[in-house]
Enzyme design. Structure first.
Site, PDB file in Angstrom:
ATOM      1  N   SER A   1       0.790   4.217   1.089  1.00 48.85           N
ATOM      2  CA  SER A   1       1.023   5.015   2.284  1.00 48.85           C
ATOM      3  C   SER A   1       1.946   4.298   3.262  1.00 48.85           C
ATOM      4  O   SER A   1       2.419   4.878   4.214  1.00 48.85           O
ATOM      5  CB  SER A   1      -0.290   5.383   2.953  1.00 48.85           C
ATOM      6  OG  SER A   1      -0.943   4.223   3.345  1.00 48.85           O
ATOM      7  N   LYS A   2       2.167   2.997   3.037  1.00 47.54           N
ATOM      8  CA  LYS A   2       3.069   2.274   3.923  1.00 47.54           C
ATOM      9  C   LYS A   2       4.431   2.056   3.276  1.00 47.54           C
ATOM     10  O   LYS A   2       5.303   1.444   3.858  1.00 47.54           O
ATOM     11  CB  LYS A   2       2.471   0.900   4.266  1.00 47.54           C
ATOM     12  CG  LYS A   2       1.187   0.961   5.059  1.00 47.54           C
ATOM     13  CD  LYS A   2       1.181  -0.117   6.141  1.00 47.54           C
ATOM     14  CE  LYS A   2      -0.009   0.037   7.068  1.00 47.54           C
ATOM     15  NZ  LYS A   2      -1.212  -0.578   6.538  1.00 47.54           N
ATOM     16  N   SER A   3       4.613   2.527   2.052  1.00 51.36           N
ATOM     17  CA  SER A   3       5.835   2.183   1.323  1.00 51.36           C
ATOM     18  C   SER A   3       6.776   3.375   1.229  1.00 51.36           C
ATOM     19  O   SER A   3       6.429   4.510   1.544  1.00 51.36           O
ATOM     20  CB  SER A   3       5.498   1.712  -0.079  1.00 51.36           C
ATOM     21  OG  SER A   3       5.279   2.850  -0.893  1.00 51.36           O
TER      22      SER A   3
ATOM     23  N   LYS B   1       0.862  -1.172   0.000  1.00 49.32           N
ATOM     24  CA  LYS B   1       0.000   0.000   0.000  1.00 49.32           C
ATOM     25  C   LYS B   1       0.902   1.227   0.000  1.00 49.32           C
ATOM     26  O   LYS B   1       1.869   1.283   0.751  1.00 49.32           O
ATOM     27  CB  LYS B   1      -0.865  -0.042   1.259  1.00 49.32           C
ATOM     28  CG  LYS B   1      -1.910   1.004   1.307  1.00 49.32           C
ATOM     29  CD  LYS B   1      -2.628   0.950   2.647  1.00 49.32           C
ATOM     30  CE  LYS B   1      -2.891   2.356   3.105  1.00 49.32           C
ATOM     31  NZ  LYS B   1      -3.372   2.463   4.455  1.00 49.32           N
TER      32      LYS B   1
END
Ligand code: GLU
Length: 299
Positions: free
Chosen positions: A229-231, A227
């Site tokens: 926003s997590k990368s 995802k």
């Protein structure tokens, strides 16, 4: 203004600068509101001081402005609305729909963190307050993009926290109170929140509030399928050069790239976007390769 006129919103948490994923939700909700001839509002969800980053709200608003996404009403800040959350909570407590809970996270570890009944032995000075979720609470809705979505809230979420033991209001309560207070008819946001929607619908019912329509946009994933926003690719968008990013987001929303070929300035580009926008072209999912590693190209 007729009472059923479309009202959409974008509701970022000020935990950092806006990245491509959050801007996709902002642009998508803005386009749908404009397409419907409705209003578009912005609400800063600043209820979690431990996660908040100083200056992030102002930076998010500056980015929205640079991208030409101007709200139709003054920006609302959740941190100024404690009395409204208190009133909703008091009502639920008085009706027996909510209850104080002394269980700690470790008390609930044996039941996958789900609360169905209190198991804590220790009384805390400031207990959490939870919504009582009935056994068999199947709640569903027809998402305007993802289709029918339903699940058993008792099994997926258990008794929902409304006020945390650290004294912070839970997102689920505040979002429901504020969507109703702002007269939101259409919630458009990222699909990472689709799991929260049945909880929010349960709360709306418990508080006698209307349920808006929902549309959950696909999440951006980087080339590794993470995802966004997590990368690592979740870098802030460049507010100094919004046009290429707006074109990129437009394609990511499934819209025809050529429709925006002409305009080189943000206001004209947005005007063109509103007239060329087709909600039916929105995609339910995006390919994992949609964000290249430099997060600069839509493929
Ligand atoms: N504040 C939430 C977030 O930034 C979004 C809330 C919502 O759109 O319902 O993830």
């Amino acid at each position: 203004m007729s009472s059923n006129r479309y009202r959409g919103r974008f509701a970022p948490s000020p935990t950092g600068p806006l990245h491509l994923g959050s801007l996709l939700a902002a642009f998508g909700s803005w386009l749908l509101a404009r397409h419907a001839g409705g209003h578009w509002l912005v609400r800063i969800e600043d209820l979690d001081p431990p996660r908040e980053v100083a200056g992030a709200a102002a930076a998010q608003l500056a980015t929205l402005a640079a991208f030409g996404l101007h709200p139709d009403a003054p920006v609302q800040y959740q941190s100024r609305r404690h009395a409204h959350y208190r009133a909703a909570l008091d009502r639920l407590l008085a009706e027996g729909s909510a209850f104080p809970c002394h269980c700690s996270r470790s008390d609930l570890a044996g039941q996958q963190g789900l609360h169905r009944r209190c198991v804590g032995g220790r009384q805390r000075p400031h207990p959490a307050i939870r919504l009582r979720v009935a056994d068999g609470a199947l709640v569903g809705f027809d998402d305007a993009l993802q289709g029918r979505f339903e699940h058993r809230v008792d099994r997926v979420a258990g008794d929902v926290v409304l006020l945390r033991a650290d004294g912070c209001w839970a997102y689920q309560l505040a979002v429901v109170v504020d969507d109703a207070a702002q007269g939101i008819t259409d919630v458009v946001r990222g699909a990472d929140l689709i799991d929260s929607t049945p909880r929010q619908i349960l709360l709306q019912r418990a508080l006698g509030l209307p349920t808006p329509r929902y549309l959950h946009l696909p999440l951006l994933r980087d080339a590794d399928g993470n995802k966004l926003s997590k990368s690592l690719a979740a870098r802030p968008v460049d507010a100094r050069d919004p046009v290429p990013t707006l074109r990129w987001l437009w394609s990511a929303l499934g819209q025809e790239a050529a429709a925006l070929d002409g305009p080189a300035q943000v206001p004209e580009l947005l005007q063109q976007a509103v007239s060329a926008f087709h909600p039916a072209r929105l995609r339910r999912t995006l390919p994992d390769t949609a964000v290249s590693r430099d997060a600069g190209r839509f493929t």
